[in-house]
Enzyme design. Structure first.
Site, short mmCIF file in Angstrom:
data_model
loop_
_atom_site.label_atom_id
_atom_site.label_comp_id
_atom_site.label_asym_id
_atom_site.label_seq_id
_atom_site.Cartn_x
_atom_site.Cartn_y
_atom_site.Cartn_z
N ASN A 38 -20.59 4.33 -11.36
CA ASN A 38 -20.07 3.09 -11.92
C ASN A 38 -21.07 1.97 -11.72
O ASN A 38 -22.16 2.18 -11.16
CB ASN A 38 -18.71 2.76 -11.29
CG ASN A 38 -18.83 2.59 -9.80
OD1 ASN A 38 -19.49 1.69 -9.31
ND2 ASN A 38 -18.20 3.49 -9.05
N ASP A 83 -12.86 7.59 -8.05
CA ASP A 83 -11.54 8.18 -7.78
C ASP A 83 -11.55 9.68 -8.03
O ASP A 83 -10.77 10.42 -7.44
CB ASP A 83 -10.47 7.52 -8.66
CG ASP A 83 -10.19 6.09 -8.21
OD1 ASP A 83 -10.26 5.83 -7.00
OD2 ASP A 83 -9.93 5.22 -9.08
N ASP A 88 -9.08 9.14 -0.59
CA ASP A 88 -9.18 7.69 -0.45
C ASP A 88 -9.69 7.39 0.97
O ASP A 88 -8.97 7.58 1.96
CB ASP A 88 -7.81 7.03 -0.69
CG ASP A 88 -7.91 5.51 -0.77
OD1 ASP A 88 -8.66 4.92 0.06
OD2 ASP A 88 -7.27 4.92 -1.64
N ILE A 89 -10.94 6.96 1.07
CA ILE A 89 -11.58 6.76 2.38
C ILE A 89 -10.84 5.68 3.17
O ILE A 89 -10.49 5.85 4.34
CB ILE A 89 -13.07 6.37 2.20
CG1 ILE A 89 -13.80 7.47 1.43
CG2 ILE A 89 -13.73 6.13 3.56
CD1 ILE A 89 -15.20 7.08 0.96
N PHE A 91 -11.10 -3.87 -0.52
CA PHE A 91 -11.49 -4.69 -1.67
C PHE A 91 -10.73 -4.22 -2.90
O PHE A 91 -10.43 -3.03 -3.03
CB PHE A 91 -13.01 -4.58 -1.92
CG PHE A 91 -13.78 -5.71 -1.29
CD1 PHE A 91 -13.89 -5.80 0.09
CD2 PHE A 91 -14.36 -6.70 -2.08
CE1 PHE A 91 -14.57 -6.85 0.69
CE2 PHE A 91 -15.05 -7.75 -1.49
CZ PHE A 91 -15.16 -7.82 -0.11
N LYS A 141 -2.15 -3.22 -3.32
CA LYS A 141 -3.07 -2.38 -2.54
C LYS A 141 -2.86 -2.59 -1.05
O LYS A 141 -2.91 -1.64 -0.26
CB LYS A 141 -4.52 -2.70 -2.91
CG LYS A 141 -5.07 -1.70 -3.88
CD LYS A 141 -6.35 -2.09 -4.53
CE LYS A 141 -6.28 -1.57 -5.96
NZ LYS A 141 -7.40 -1.87 -6.78
N LYS A 166 -1.81 0.79 0.89
CA LYS A 166 -2.76 1.40 1.85
C LYS A 166 -2.50 0.89 3.27
O LYS A 166 -3.25 1.23 4.18
CB LYS A 166 -4.20 1.09 1.42
CG LYS A 166 -4.55 1.62 0.03
CD LYS A 166 -6.05 1.66 -0.26
CE LYS A 166 -6.30 1.97 -1.73
NZ LYS A 166 -7.68 2.27 -2.07
N1 CTP Z 1 -11.48 3.10 -1.68
C1 CTP Z 1 -11.89 4.08 -0.82
N2 CTP Z 1 -11.91 5.39 -1.20
C2 CTP Z 1 -11.53 5.75 -2.44
C3 CTP Z 1 -11.11 4.76 -3.35
C4 CTP Z 1 -11.09 3.45 -2.94
O1 CTP Z 1 -12.25 3.75 0.33
N3 CTP Z 1 -11.57 7.01 -2.79
C5 CTP Z 1 -11.43 1.71 -1.25
C6 CTP Z 1 -12.44 0.80 -1.88
O2 CTP Z 1 -13.64 0.74 -1.15
C7 CTP Z 1 -11.71 -0.54 -1.88
C8 CTP Z 1 -10.27 -0.15 -2.11
O3 CTP Z 1 -10.19 1.18 -1.63
O4 CTP Z 1 -11.77 -1.16 -0.64
C9 CTP Z 1 -9.91 -0.32 -3.55
O5 CTP Z 1 -9.46 0.79 -4.08
P1 CTP Z 1 -9.28 0.97 -5.67
O6 CTP Z 1 -10.07 2.14 -6.10
O7 CTP Z 1 -9.52 -0.30 -6.38
O8 CTP Z 1 -7.77 1.20 -5.67
P2 CTP Z 1 -6.92 2.29 -6.29
O9 CTP Z 1 -5.97 2.62 -5.23
O10 CTP Z 1 -7.75 3.41 -6.81
O11 CTP Z 1 -6.24 1.52 -7.46
P3 CTP Z 1 -6.65 1.31 -8.99
O12 CTP Z 1 -7.70 2.32 -9.31
O13 CTP Z 1 -5.38 1.45 -9.68
O14 CTP Z 1 -7.20 -0.10 -9.06
#
Ligand code: CTP
Length: 410
Positions: free
Chosen positions: A216, A285, A314-315, A331, A345, A349
């Site tokens: 991305n 994702d 999701d880390i 974030f 969020k 989380k």
């Molecule tokens: N994050 C993470 N690991 C992932 C996905 C996200 O650690 N696999 C963390 C990002 O670093 C950020 C936050 O989660 O701090 C945001 O996640 P985001 O991808 O925006 O949220 P989603 O839950 O995927 O929601 P959406 O895609 O609907 O916005």
């Protein structure tokens, strides 16, 4: 290059002792003035063999001092006048001989005299050693360096590399921009002293085959700025970075990764030892369910190959769900309804703080606007609205994180 005034209102003495690296001190003087500092240059006799006071006067915009007997000072006490006003003395280059003088508390020349005469509790001393590698490695110099550190001086570098004498090794003076970064850090307030901060930054790259992948447009700039700001605030910083070409902030421990799985693998072992986790990375994702061993060929096929995807862990949510999690900051990069999505969020989380920003407006840019969302409400950064430089915003965010964290600890 931006024109952030990182040293606005600061009064500095820039000391030069003898060494080829004096040519870098000219650029340093320019950077310090550009960053808003008032700079008084002091040169030893040896330094004047390498570069003239005329150059330093032109760049600093103020008369250069070279002798404690200079009658231009009304009270004839340049060493007192200079150090009573100064926030810091930075000696660049600091020769082996000057370090020896300072370690012994000698006052042979104006520069060593003023270092001795400075009020140690409010005028920081920073030294940027520059010398041949054998001189740096000599037990006498190492003894002096240890003594100077014990006396409260900051030693900046030296770096390793090619030397003016043709040899290669430790003893090169740091570059002017590195010295500026270290100086700004040394003069910053330390609300995160004793803390360890773990940060993820940048995009991830999820390989499809040996030459292609899913990624991305995250530049990593915000995460790197937070790493720098946290180090300035006194924290020990570990930065887990996806593939970005950004330079590592000074004093930050960087771990490079590519995929989300690698990022998770790099983050988890550090969670027990880090009190704060800031997840700025734009983690993919999804990743391809299978990695093709060889490049997928077109081979005249008319139908595009399907790429089956599987979800990445999701880390942030994983770290936040640990039995003893660090203080977790998430974030949220959104394209609309920032506050509502950020709050969703926060709750989903189970985080104490989520920082929202409008993704498409900020990707790759040097400025940004943040919305801090926590259990108590919402707070915009910069406070007055609009946008601000990412490093400036990172500093404000770090101050807010430190404040919230301190409130929890008491
Ligand atoms: N994050 C993470 N690991 C992932 C996905 C996200 O650690 N696999 C963390 C990002 O670093 C950020 C936050 O989660 O701090 C945001 O996640 P985001 O991808 O925006 O949220 P989603 O839950 O995927 O929601 P959406 O895609 O609907 O916005």
């Amino acid at each position: 290059m931006n024109d952030r005034q990182d040293l606005a209102g600061k009064r500095l003495v820039l000391g030069l002792s003898g060494g080829v690296a004096c040519y870098k001190a000219a650029e340093l003087a320019r950077l310090l003035v550009k960053a808003g500092a008032s700079v008084r240059v002091v040169m030893t006799e040896a330094a004047q063999q390498f570069i003239t006071p005329v150059t330093m006067q032109a760049l600093s915009g103020q008369p250069v001092l070279t002798s404690q007997w200079d009658a231009a000072e009304p009270n004839n006490m340049a060493h007192i006048n200079l150090t009573r006003e100064a926030d810091a003395v930075i000696v660049a280059p600091a020769s082996a001989d000057l370090m020896a003088q300072l370690a012994q508390g000698r006052a042979d020349e104006l520069l060593s005299l003023l270092c001795l005469a400075r009020p140690t509790e409010r005028c920081t001393l920073l030294l940027a050693p520059a010398m041949n590698r054998e001189m740096w490695a000599h037990p006498a110099t190492q003894r002096n360096a240890a003594q100077l550190r014990a006396d409260g001086a900051f030693l900046l570098g030296p770096a390793s590399g090619a030397q003016a004498c043709g040899e290669i090794g430790d003893g090169r003076m740091l570059e002017p921009d590195e010295l500026l970064e270290d100086l700004v850090a040394a003069l910053s307030p330390k609300p995160l002293a004793g803390e360890r901060v773990l940060i993820t930054a940048g995009p991830t790259f999820e390989a499809i085959d040996p030459v292609r992948g899913l990624t991305n447009r995250s530049s990593g700039k915000m995460g790197f700025a937070i790493a720098r700001a946290a180090r300035e605030a006194g924290a020990e910083v570990t930065l887990v970075a996806g593939p970005v070409p950004l330079p590592t902030p000074r004093g930050v421990n960087r771990i490079d990764v590519e995929s989300a799985e690698q990022m998770l693998g790099a983050v988890l072992p550090h969670c027990a030892t880090h009190g704060i986790f800031v997840a700025t990375a734009a983690v993919a994702d999804w990743r391809p369910a299978r990695l093709a061993e060889h490049k997928i060929k077109k081979d005249g096929k008319k139908v595009a190959p399907g790429v089956e995807l599987t979800e990445n862990t999701d880390i942030l949510a994983t770290v936040a769900a640990l039995p003893k999690p660090p203080y977790c900051v998430g974030f949220a990069a959104e394209s609309e309804q920032l506050a509502a999505h950020a709050r969703a969020k926060l709750e989903r989380k189970r985080l104490p703080l989520v920082v929202g920003n409008l993704g498409p407006a900020t990707f790759g840019r040097d400025d940004n606007a943040l919305l801090l969302v926590d259990a108590h409400g919402e707070q915009a950064l910069p406070a007055g609205g609009g946008t601000a430089d990412k490093l400036e915003l990172a500093r404000q965010l770090v101050a807010e994180i430190a404040r919230r964290r301190a409130a929890i600890s008491v």
